[in-house]
Design a protein around this motif. Structure first.
Motif, PDB file in Angstrom:
ATOM      1  N   ARG A 191       0.817  -1.213   0.000  1.00 43.51           N
ATOM      2  CA  ARG A 191       0.000   0.000   0.000  1.00 43.51           C
ATOM      3  C   ARG A 191       0.852   1.265   0.000  1.00 43.51           C
ATOM      4  O   ARG A 191       0.330   2.362   0.231  1.00 43.51           O
ATOM      5  N   VAL A 223      -7.933  -0.249  -6.095  1.00 41.63           N
ATOM      6  CA  VAL A 223      -7.701   0.052  -4.678  1.00 41.63           C
ATOM      7  C   VAL A 223      -7.981   1.539  -4.457  1.00 41.63           C
ATOM      8  O   VAL A 223      -7.549   2.382  -5.240  1.00 41.63           O
ATOM      9  N   ARG A 241      -7.804   5.282  -3.540  1.00 41.02           N
ATOM     10  CA  ARG A 241      -6.649   6.178  -3.419  1.00 41.02           C
ATOM     11  C   ARG A 241      -6.289   6.418  -1.964  1.00 41.02           C
ATOM     12  O   ARG A 241      -5.107   6.508  -1.607  1.00 41.02           O
ATOM     13  N   SER A 242      -7.287   6.524  -1.103  1.00 43.41           N
ATOM     14  CA  SER A 242      -7.043   6.816   0.311  1.00 43.41           C
ATOM     15  C   SER A 242      -6.275   5.709   1.021  1.00 43.41           C
ATOM     16  O   SER A 242      -5.704   5.929   2.088  1.00 43.41           O
ATOM     17  N   GLU A 243      -6.232   4.510   0.415  1.00 40.35           N
ATOM     18  CA  GLU A 243      -5.530   3.384   1.027  1.00 40.35           C
ATOM     19  C   GLU A 243      -4.071   3.293   0.578  1.00 40.35           C
ATOM     20  O   GLU A 243      -3.317   2.469   1.089  1.00 40.35           O
ATOM     21  N   ILE A 244      -3.683   4.113  -0.398  1.00 45.11           N
ATOM     22  CA  ILE A 244      -2.345   4.011  -0.985  1.00 45.11           C
ATOM     23  C   ILE A 244      -1.516   5.232  -0.614  1.00 45.11           C
ATOM     24  O   ILE A 244      -1.972   6.369  -0.723  1.00 45.11           O
ATOM     25  N   ASP A 290       1.228  11.645  -0.857  1.00 43.43           N
ATOM     26  CA  ASP A 290       1.326  11.544   0.589  1.00 43.43           C
ATOM     27  C   ASP A 290       2.650  12.069   1.116  1.00 43.43           C
ATOM     28  O   ASP A 290       2.727  12.532   2.257  1.00 43.43           O
TER      29      ASP A 290
END
Length: 267
Positions: free
Chosen positions: A31, A54, A56-59, A92
């Protein structure tokens, strides 16, 4: 640590090769994906992430600003271009990839530009890469240590970079290790092979577990599903204090990445 401890590196992977690597990694549960402007693969990485399904908020996506874009005027626009390629509204983590050669752009100027990018919502966190102790101090003086999520440095059993690590830890700055497997050389080391045999593990798992146990984040890359899957299992391997000591003894100042015209005066 405010960054994931295990991610996928994409250095030297391009086009369909990097797309396949990212796709497979996400299928296996990775992730965190690490890329850079100079890798020329942000678009392919972005495509793989979008097509993975998946959220986006999980990566956790990291990219790095190339030396041509370190000035106040260039940094934010270049980061917006990276976001377009990555098909996302934000990354991020954004790092200075290499310090500006000959200090053509000051560390302070670039750090302030990164803070501005963060304020604009283009990046959630900021950090540095390939910074020496002196350069880290310049970054801290500019924006404060609390703003610096990590220093991403070459670090392997053969190059343990202890001065930089110790200084970073004194300032609560996380270390991300790249080239952790030393271009595969560490996988051929007799000490590491013996430790791997003791645990019924692979040499890669041993090296990655060593780095993780020291508190570093790691971003190994691979194009093979079996290796991507196997590397993940390093998180479940615990080495003994004696085994950690044996690996500590492999230090030999074995730096592999020191490009002429880019590399600072290493510690």
């Amino acid at each position: 640590m405010s960054i994931p401890v295990f991610g996928l590196g994409t250095f030297r992977l391009k086009d369909q090769i990097v797309k396949d690597s990212v796709t497979t990694a996400l299928e296996l549960g990775y992730r965190a994906i690490d890329t850079a402007q100079i890798y020329d693969n942000e678009s392919a990485v972005g495509e793989a992430i979008v097509e993975s399904g998946v959220a986006r908020s999980e990566i956790f996506i990291t990219t790095k600003i190339w030396i041509e874009n370190l000035s106040t005027d260039a940094l934010i626009e270049s980061l917006k271009t990276s976001l377009d390629k990555l098909k996302t509204d934000y990354v991020d983590l954004t790092l200075i990839h290499w310090p500006s050669p000959n200090a053509a752009v000051s560390v302070a100027e670039t750090m302030h530009a990164l803070v501005k990018a963060k304020e604009l919502g283009l990046t959630r966190q900021i950090g540095i890469s390939n910074f020496t102790v002196a350069l880290m101090q310049e970054a801290i003086d500019a924006v404060g240590a609390a703003e610096i999520a990590t220093n991403q440095i070459e670090l392997s059993p053969f190059l343990q970079n202890r001065k930089v690590v110790d200084f970073a830890h004194q300032n609560n700055i996380a270390i991300t290790s790249y080239m952790t497997l030393a271009y595969g050389d560490a996988l051929k080391d007799a000490t590491i092979i013996k430790i791997a045999q003791n645990h019924n593990a692979t040499p890669a798992q041993v090296v990655l577990a060593w780095a993780l146990q020291l508190g570093y984040a790691v971003i190994p890359s691979s194009t093979k599903r079996t290796n991507l899957e196997s590397n993940l299992l390093a998180q479940q391997l615990t080495l003994t204090a004696d085994e950690m000591s044996q690996i500590a003894g492999l230090e030999r100042d074995g730096r592999l990445v020191s490009p002429e015209g880019l590399a600072p005066d290493w510690d």
